[in-house]
Motif scaffolding. Structure first.
Motif, PDB file in Angstrom:
ATOM      1  N   THR A 155      44.356  14.972  23.844  1.00  0.00           N
ATOM      2  CA  THR A 155      43.661  13.646  23.640  1.00  0.00           C
ATOM      3  C   THR A 155      44.143  12.691  24.010  1.00  0.00           C
ATOM      4  O   THR A 155      43.212  11.392  25.140  1.00  0.00           O
ATOM      5  CB  THR A 155      42.722  12.996  22.758  1.00  0.00           C
ATOM      6  N   ARG A 156      45.402  12.035  23.617  1.00  0.00           N
ATOM      7  CA  ARG A 156      45.855  10.581  24.660  1.00  0.00           C
ATOM      8  C   ARG A 156      45.331  10.052  23.119  1.00  0.00           C
ATOM      9  O   ARG A 156      45.467   8.324  24.072  1.00  0.00           O
ATOM     10  CB  ARG A 156      45.914  10.040  25.879  1.00  0.00           C
ATOM     11  N   GLN A 157      44.355  10.169  22.996  1.00  0.00           N
ATOM     12  CA  GLN A 157      43.289   9.123  22.303  1.00  0.00           C
ATOM     13  C   GLN A 157      43.490   8.838  20.963  1.00  0.00           C
ATOM     14  O   GLN A 157      43.588   7.644  20.022  1.00  0.00           O
ATOM     15  CB  GLN A 157      42.171   9.454  22.250  1.00  0.00           C
ATOM     16  N   GLU A 158      44.664   9.938  20.538  1.00  0.00           N
ATOM     17  CA  GLU A 158      45.653   9.263  19.463  1.00  0.00           C
ATOM     18  C   GLU A 158      46.654  10.992  19.156  1.00  0.00           C
ATOM     19  O   GLU A 158      46.193  11.671  19.370  1.00  0.00           O
ATOM     20  CB  GLU A 158      44.003  10.213  17.259  1.00  0.00           C
ATOM     21  N   ASN A 159      47.640  10.894  18.548  1.00  0.00           N
ATOM     22  CA  ASN A 159      48.873  11.338  18.346  1.00  0.00           C
ATOM     23  C   ASN A 159      48.204  13.000  18.040  1.00  0.00           C
ATOM     24  O   ASN A 159      47.489  12.536  16.710  1.00  0.00           O
ATOM     25  CB  ASN A 159      49.760  10.736  18.027  1.00  0.00           C
TER      26      ASN A 159
ATOM     27  N   ASN B 155      46.205  14.639  18.569  1.00  0.00           N
ATOM     28  CA  ASN B 155      44.476  15.447  18.484  1.00  0.00           C
ATOM     29  C   ASN B 155      45.074  16.588  20.047  1.00  0.00           C
ATOM     30  O   ASN B 155      45.566  15.729  21.008  1.00  0.00           O
ATOM     31  CB  ASN B 155      44.085  14.615  18.468  1.00  0.00           C
TER      32      ASN B 155
ATOM     33  N   HIS C 286      41.209  18.194  12.816  1.00  0.00           N
ATOM     34  CA  HIS C 286      42.142  18.811  12.700  1.00  0.00           C
ATOM     35  C   HIS C 286      42.802  19.314  11.217  1.00  0.00           C
ATOM     36  O   HIS C 286      42.937  18.964  10.611  1.00  0.00           O
ATOM     37  CB  HIS C 286      43.369  17.810  12.659  1.00  0.00           C
TER      38      HIS C 286
END
Ligand code: PRE
Length: 365
Positions: A318-322, A324, A291
């Motif tokens: 990615t839905r793993q981290e906002n 991202n 990022h």
């Protein structure tokens, strides 16, 4: 019956007897061919050889095309007919199961039949995730899912599942989509509700507003489910492909109601095969960049440096981290091409994650 008509009937009967006899011979020979195919299959299995032998298939096509030159069975017809015959011969050697986003008669079903030449066991599944699951757990050899529509854009659910899945893209197939208005009713004035998949409703928005301004539009899981519902309900219609009219015994009240004539959907075949280069291929990669400013630029720079055509670029959370994202890029070329290999090697250090999802023949749309 007039004498003339009697003569016509007799002539037709005589000719049709010959056609019947030829059809019987063709069928007997096809059965014999499949029996031999089964024997070939046994030999190959013992020797550990693959069922598919493209060079043998090509030599058969070339020989038949030369044999039929100047006669009514054209080059195109030979490829079509013998393509189906050879797919059936492969099928008796090793049956393939193909999960697709169902139910029956959906565009995905039609795309699956088209891609596998109607040979195989076709298994409808209710959701895209279910199709992935069938293939991942090994109950089906392949899955067919929609990935992109020329008017509506990407099918995000497919991209998200591909990101997490260990499966590869083995092939893509494109289908020109046409929407019809199907109903038990015989006139538009009797239609008060229209069912369809949200994409089909969106793609027919203008026509529906002009021709059925007062009808209620109701979203369904698929165009086939909509056709089935319209078949059961008076006053209902469905936006679906004309194939569904025959299956659910509906009238075609209007044809080609889509807003644009260039409505094409692209489907992916997912599985575990690594496909050989054909000379006109595409490679799909998925990657995540840091990022920081310029990260996407440096990720993609090797493609520009090596003059590789980027056919498509999409991003998804990615839905793993906002905030991202992962990127999906389609590159022109095959993963076995030196240039593509080099590009991916050069991209890798610039990415937090990168995977090659598959190389496959481009569809001709
Ligand atoms: O000749 C073979 O190896 C076969 O299995 C037969 C056959 C065919 O139908 O002619 C089928 C599959 C192969 O891809 C090539 C050809």
């Amino acid at each position: 019956m007039s004498e003339d008509m009697e003569g016509v009937r007799q002539a037709l009967d005589r000719l049709r007897i010959r056609i019947d006899s030829i059809d019987d011979t063709i069928l007997d020979l096809l059965n014999e061919r499949l029996e031999i195919g089964r024997e070939i299959g046994a030999v190959k299995e013992k020797a550990g050889l693959q069922v598919l032998d493209r060079s043998r298939e090509k030599s058969i096509f070339d020989r038949l095309v030369a044999r039929s030159e100047g006669r009514p069975v054209s080059d195109t017809l030979i490829h079509h007919l013998y393509g189906i015959v050879m797919a059936a011969t492969r099928e008796v050697q090793r049956s393939r199961t193909i999960a697709y986003l169902g139910p029956e008669a959906t565009n995905t079903h039609i795309a699956a039949l088209q891609q596998f030449d109607y040979a195989g066991q076709f298994v409808p599944r209710t959701t895209i995730a279910d199709v992935f699951e069938e293939v991942e757990k090994g109950s089906c050899d392949y899955g067919v899912v929609p990935v992109e529509n020329s008017l509506e854009g990407a099918v995000n659910h497919t991209l998200d599942l591909l990101f997490l899945s260990p499966l590869s893209i083995c092939a893509e197939t494109c289908l020109a989509i046409s929407h019809d208005l199907l109903s038990r009713e015989t006139d538009l004035a009797s239609v008060s509700v229209v069912y369809s998949h949200p994409q089909a409703l969106a793609q027919s928005r203008r026509w529906l507003a002009q021709n059925l301004p007062h009808a209620r539009l109701v979203e369904m899981a698929s165009t086939a489910a909509a056709a089935r519902k319209a078949a059961m309900e008076p006053g209902a219609a469905a936006v679906a492909g004309s194939q569904a009219a025959a299956i659910y015994n509906l009238q075609v009240l209007a044809s080609h109601i889509e807003d644009s004539g260039r409505n094409t959907t692209r489907f992916l075949v997912i599985g575990r095969d690594e496909t050989r280069p054909t000379g006109s291929d595409k490679t799909t990669i998925m990657f995540v960049t840091a990022h920081v400013p310029g990260a996407l630029f440096s990720g993609l720079k090797p493609l520009a440096d090596l003059n590789i055509n980027l056919v498509k670029l999409e991003s998804r959370p990615t839905r793993q981290e906002n905030w991202n994202y992962f990127f999906i890029a389609d590159l022109e070329g095959h993963r076995e091409d030196d240039l593509i290999r080099e590009a991916i090697d050069r991209m890798r250090p610039n990415c937090l994650f990168l995977k090659t999802v598959g190389s496959y023949a481009r569809c001709s749309f």
